[in-house]
Design a protein around this motif. Structure first.
Motif, mmCIF file in Angstrom:
data_model
loop_
_atom_site.group_PDB
_atom_site.id
_atom_site.type_symbol
_atom_site.label_atom_id
_atom_site.label_comp_id
_atom_site.label_asym_id
_atom_site.label_seq_id
_atom_site.Cartn_x
_atom_site.Cartn_y
_atom_site.Cartn_z
ATOM 1 N N LEU A 1 0.661 -1.224 0.080
ATOM 2 C CA LEU A 1 -0.071 0.131 -0.476
ATOM 3 C C LEU A 1 0.998 1.109 0.034
ATOM 4 O O LEU A 1 0.574 2.218 -0.921
ATOM 5 N N ARG B 1 -4.543 4.112 -7.622
ATOM 6 C CA ARG B 1 -4.833 3.683 -6.445
ATOM 7 C C ARG B 1 -6.188 2.229 -6.464
ATOM 8 O O ARG B 1 -6.134 1.183 -6.218
ATOM 9 N N ARG B 2 -7.229 2.790 -7.478
ATOM 10 C CA ARG B 2 -8.142 1.427 -7.888
ATOM 11 C C ARG B 2 -7.287 0.360 -8.356
ATOM 12 O O ARG B 2 -7.805 -0.344 -8.120
ATOM 13 N N LYS B 3 -6.668 0.522 -9.173
ATOM 14 C CA LYS B 3 -6.165 0.114 -10.025
ATOM 15 C C LYS B 3 -4.886 -1.226 -9.295
ATOM 16 O O LYS B 3 -5.100 -2.308 -9.094
ATOM 17 N N LYS C 1 -6.281 -1.593 -4.679
ATOM 18 C CA LYS C 1 -8.227 -2.268 -3.976
ATOM 19 C C LYS C 1 -7.620 -3.483 -4.140
ATOM 20 O O LYS C 1 -8.031 -3.901 -3.196
ATOM 21 N N PRO C 2 -6.680 -4.008 -5.362
ATOM 22 C CA PRO C 2 -6.634 -5.347 -4.709
ATOM 23 C C PRO C 2 -5.930 -5.943 -3.833
ATOM 24 O O PRO C 2 -5.536 -6.792 -3.390
ATOM 25 N N LEU D 1 -5.639 -4.672 -1.129
ATOM 26 C CA LEU D 1 -6.442 -4.179 0.199
ATOM 27 C C LEU D 1 -7.659 -5.279 0.234
ATOM 28 O O LEU D 1 -8.204 -5.586 1.684
ATOM 29 N N ASP D 2 -8.444 -5.647 -1.221
ATOM 30 C CA ASP D 2 -8.849 -6.742 -0.988
ATOM 31 C C ASP D 2 -8.509 -7.973 -0.228
ATOM 32 O O ASP D 2 -9.344 -8.752 -0.114
#
Length: 77
Positions: free
Chosen positions: A31, A52-54, A57-58, A60-61
């Motif tokens: 992160l 961040r979305r790319k 996010k994965p 964090l998931d």
């Protein structure tokens, strides 16, 4: 820990299984790496959000899934 043998040296810490702390820290490092990349390339707010979305996010998931499994293990004990 470094062990020196007859003709070679072995780093024993490289052979041990990662503990929960190591795993969690690796997720956190991923992160922070995303944020560092954003700063390095001086991305705009919109570009940072896209990054961040790319990438974050994965991560964090995956981190959340791993934490959920760890919670189940602790509860079952």
């Amino acid at each position: 820990m470094l062990v020196v043998g007859h003709m070679f040296a072995v780093n024993l810490s490289m052979h041990k299984k990662a503990g929960s702390t190591d795993v969690a820290l690796n997720y956190i490092r991923r992160l922070y790496a995303v944020e560092k990349e954003s700063e390095k390339y001086k991305l705009s707010s919109e570009e940072s959000l896209s990054l961040r979305r790319k990438k974050a996010k994965p991560a964090l998931d995956e981190f959340f899934f791993w934490l959920s499994k760890k919670t189940d293990q602790v509860i079952l004990l």
